[in-house]
Design a protein around this motif. Structure first.
Motif, PDB file in Angstrom:
ATOM      1  N   ALA A 135       0.832  -1.204   0.000  1.00  0.00           N
ATOM      2  CA  ALA A 135       0.000   0.000   0.000  1.00  0.00           C
ATOM      3  C   ALA A 135       0.868   1.256   0.000  1.00  0.00           C
ATOM      4  N   ALA A 136       1.959   1.232   0.748  1.00  0.00           N
ATOM      5  CA  ALA A 136       2.864   2.383   0.771  1.00  0.00           C
ATOM      6  C   ALA A 136       3.540   2.575  -0.584  1.00  0.00           C
ATOM      7  N   LEU A 137       3.915   1.457  -1.213  1.00  0.00           N
ATOM      8  CA  LEU A 137       4.547   1.544  -2.530  1.00  0.00           C
ATOM      9  C   LEU A 137       3.555   2.012  -3.596  1.00  0.00           C
ATOM     10  N   ALA A 138       2.270   1.733  -3.382  1.00  0.00           N
ATOM     11  CA  ALA A 138       1.245   2.162  -4.337  1.00  0.00           C
ATOM     12  C   ALA A 138       1.105   3.675  -4.384  1.00  0.00           C
ATOM     13  N   ALA A 139       1.682   4.354  -3.408  1.00  0.00           N
ATOM     14  CA  ALA A 139       1.646   5.818  -3.406  1.00  0.00           C
ATOM     15  C   ALA A 139       2.760   6.424  -4.257  1.00  0.00           C
ATOM     16  N   ILE A 140       3.660   5.567  -4.754  1.00  0.00           N
ATOM     17  CA  ILE A 140       4.772   6.046  -5.590  1.00  0.00           C
ATOM     18  C   ILE A 140       4.329   6.051  -7.048  1.00  0.00           C
ATOM     19  N   VAL A 193      13.230  -5.470   4.687  1.00  0.00           N
ATOM     20  CA  VAL A 193      12.438  -5.519   3.462  1.00  0.00           C
ATOM     21  C   VAL A 193      13.357  -5.451   2.256  1.00  0.00           C
ATOM     22  N   GLY A 194      13.049  -6.254   1.244  1.00  0.00           N
ATOM     23  CA  GLY A 194      13.783  -6.200  -0.010  1.00  0.00           C
ATOM     24  C   GLY A 194      12.843  -6.408  -1.177  1.00  0.00           C
ATOM     25  N   PHE A 195      13.108  -5.743  -2.282  1.00  0.00           N
ATOM     26  CA  PHE A 195      12.294  -5.923  -3.486  1.00  0.00           C
ATOM     27  C   PHE A 195      13.040  -5.326  -4.667  1.00  0.00           C
ATOM     28  N   SER A 196      12.585  -5.656  -5.858  1.00  0.00           N
ATOM     29  CA  SER A 196      13.151  -5.061  -7.066  1.00  0.00           C
ATOM     30  C   SER A 196      12.074  -4.225  -7.763  1.00  0.00           C
ATOM     31  N   ILE A 197      12.523  -3.224  -8.512  1.00  0.00           N
ATOM     32  CA  ILE A 197      11.629  -2.373  -9.292  1.00  0.00           C
ATOM     33  C   ILE A 197      12.037  -2.511 -10.750  1.00  0.00           C
ATOM     34  N   GLU A 198      11.152  -3.049 -11.564  1.00  0.00           N
ATOM     35  CA  GLU A 198      11.465  -3.268 -12.968  1.00  0.00           C
ATOM     36  C   GLU A 198      11.262  -1.981 -13.765  1.00  0.00           C
ATOM     37  N   VAL A 199      12.303  -1.592 -14.484  1.00  0.00           N
ATOM     38  CA  VAL A 199      12.272  -0.338 -15.243  1.00  0.00           C
ATOM     39  C   VAL A 199      12.827  -0.572 -16.641  1.00  0.00           C
ATOM     40  N   ASP A 200      12.634   0.405 -17.490  1.00  0.00           N
ATOM     41  CA  ASP A 200      13.220   0.383 -18.826  1.00  0.00           C
ATOM     42  C   ASP A 200      14.734   0.522 -18.680  1.00  0.00           C
ATOM     43  N   PRO A 201      15.520  -0.447 -19.197  1.00  0.00           N
ATOM     44  CA  PRO A 201      16.975  -0.376 -19.018  1.00  0.00           C
ATOM     45  C   PRO A 201      17.592   0.880 -19.615  1.00  0.00           C
ATOM     46  N   VAL A 221       3.021  -0.171  -8.150  1.00  0.00           N
ATOM     47  CA  VAL A 221       2.430  -1.470  -7.812  1.00  0.00           C
ATOM     48  C   VAL A 221       1.435  -1.901  -8.884  1.00  0.00           C
ATOM     49  N   SER A 222       0.489  -1.015  -9.219  1.00  0.00           N
ATOM     50  CA  SER A 222      -0.528  -1.370 -10.210  1.00  0.00           C
ATOM     51  C   SER A 222       0.078  -1.602 -11.591  1.00  0.00           C
ATOM     52  N   ARG A 223       1.232  -0.957 -11.865  1.00  0.00           N
ATOM     53  CA  ARG A 223       1.889  -1.148 -13.143  1.00  0.00           C
ATOM     54  C   ARG A 223       2.759  -2.406 -13.163  1.00  0.00           C
ATOM     55  N   GLY A 224       2.788  -3.155 -12.059  1.00  0.00           N
ATOM     56  CA  GLY A 224       3.546  -4.401 -12.008  1.00  0.00           C
ATOM     57  C   GLY A 224       5.042  -4.219 -11.940  1.00  0.00           C
ATOM     58  N   MET A 225       5.488  -3.053 -11.479  1.00  0.00           N
ATOM     59  CA  MET A 225       6.925  -2.781 -11.441  1.00  0.00           C
ATOM     60  C   MET A 225       7.605  -3.361 -10.203  1.00  0.00           C
TER      61      MET A 225
END
Length: 371
Positions: free
Chosen positions: A11-16, A40-48, A25-29
């Motif tokens: 929910a906190a990440l959904a504010a980004i 906490v650990g996670f990855s954020i998928e972006v355009d290289p 979050v909704s964009r599946g990143m």
């Protein structure tokens, strides 16, 4: 105060906000989210192609999570992902300093050579070897850093006699601690010594990347990286994230240890990292009372393996109570007894490694195919 749940983190990440509208979050990143005892650990998928531009987004995501109750640490890493039905893309080479292949800015600017100290299995004295080699490099007049990348069991704070959390002058970059003239950074400075590191892939990758990227290493001739044993996420992250000048394999003489050492050696070859050589640790035991020599774990196996693999045998280090005692006390033998035969043995190995590094052209980080 109640601890934060995974749903609250999402929910906190959904504010980004995402770059092209919506939220990350909704964009599946957001991928690979892991929550373990406040870490906490996670990855954020972006355009290289826009990776460098996404750094503020990564930091904003970390900051949003750190505001939640019960969160002790956050590690996020930017990754790239090919779209469905599209061919695999090649990420651009990791940036390197001006004058090196690729040009631009380095992941670890100011560091001339980065080497990995690795082992196929635990219990072979890899961390003790890394510590004493780092100190031996200082005896050659070099500016040295020591990165404790063994995030599952960080031991460099104990080995180097250091404790306490690292300071930050700007609130963004950590200052390494210094002992015996060596700059040191370890996850052991950030997490309590008795806290188990139950981390999955994304957390491992992001933690190591941050220890490299967000530490003020300054100008170094060599950065010694103490890797965890095995051939997993940490080793691949190092091999694929920075232009490693080479790897040193540590093994004991017995066959079971050499089998695992061979796996580590082959892994570095597969990812195009030069193997600088093999060290045989606990090579023999000399009785301190009578001088009788006992080859407890056999002897010479690492040299034979080095010959078979076509790499240099860098030397052997005995199983000795003085090495163990000085390590446990946080005053490694190269620093506490620099004229001892064991300290001189580490010094000879360090000289061999440095000679090889100075004769080898500096490398750009490998091109990585993202699947």
């Amino acid at each position: 105060m109640a601890n934060t749940t995974e749903s609250e983190i999402r929910a906190a990440l959904a504010a980004i906000e995402a770059p092209n509208g919506g939220d990350i979050v909704s964009r599946g990143m957001v991928q690979g989210l892991v929550l373990r005892e406040g870490h906490v650990g996670f990855s954020i998928e972006v355009d290289p192609a826009k990776g460098a531009q996404m750094e503020p987004l990564r930091k904003a995501a970390e900051a949003a999570i750190m505001k939640l109750p019960g969160i002790l640490s956050v590690t996020a890493v930017l990754t790239a992902h090919k779209g469905a039905g599209q061919p695999a893309r090649q990420a651009p080479p990791a940036a390197t300093p001006a004058g090196r292949p690729g040009g631009g800015k380095a992941l670890v600017p100011g560091v001339k050579h980065i080497i990995a100290i690795a082992s196929g299995k635990g219990g072979v004295g890899k961390s003790t070897t890394a510590t004493n080699l780092a100190l031996a490099f200082t005896t050659l007049g070099l500016r040295v850093g020591l990165l404790d990348a063994d995030i599952y069991g960080p031991s460099q704070p104990r080995l180097m006699g250091l404790s306490g959390r690292p300071e930050s002058r700007d609130g963004k970059t950590l200052e390494p601690k210094v002992a015996f003239g060596v700059k040191v950074m370890s996850m052991g400075f950030i997490v309590e010594e008795d806290t188990p590191m139950i981390w999955r892939g994304p957390m491992v990758m992001s933690a190591i990347t941050q220890l490299l990227r967000e530490v003020n290493w300054g100008d170094l001739d060599i950065l010694v990286c103490d890797l965890p044993p095995g051939t997993g996420d940490a080793q691949l992250t190092m091999a694929q994230s920075v232009p490693l000048a080479g790897a040193v394999i540590v093994s004991t003489p017995q066959d079971i240890a050499l089998l695992d050492a061979k796996k580590g050696l082959n892994m570095f070859k597969k990812v195009d990292v030069p193997v600088l050589g093999i060290i045989e640790n606990m090579s023999y035991f000399s009785c301190p009372n009578c001088g009788h020599r006992s080859e407890i774990f056999a002897h010479g196996g690492a040299k034979r393996e080095a010959d078979r693999a076509g790499v240099e045998f860098l030397g052997d280090i005995p199983l000795d109570i003085q090495i163990r005692e000085t390590s446990d006390e946080g005053r490694p033998i190269v620093a506490s007894d620099p004229t001892s035969p064991h300290a001189l043995a580490y010094g000879e190995i360090a000289a061999k490694v440095w000679n090889k590094l100075e004769k080898t052209p500096q490398r750009a980080a490998p091109r990585i195919v993202l699947q």
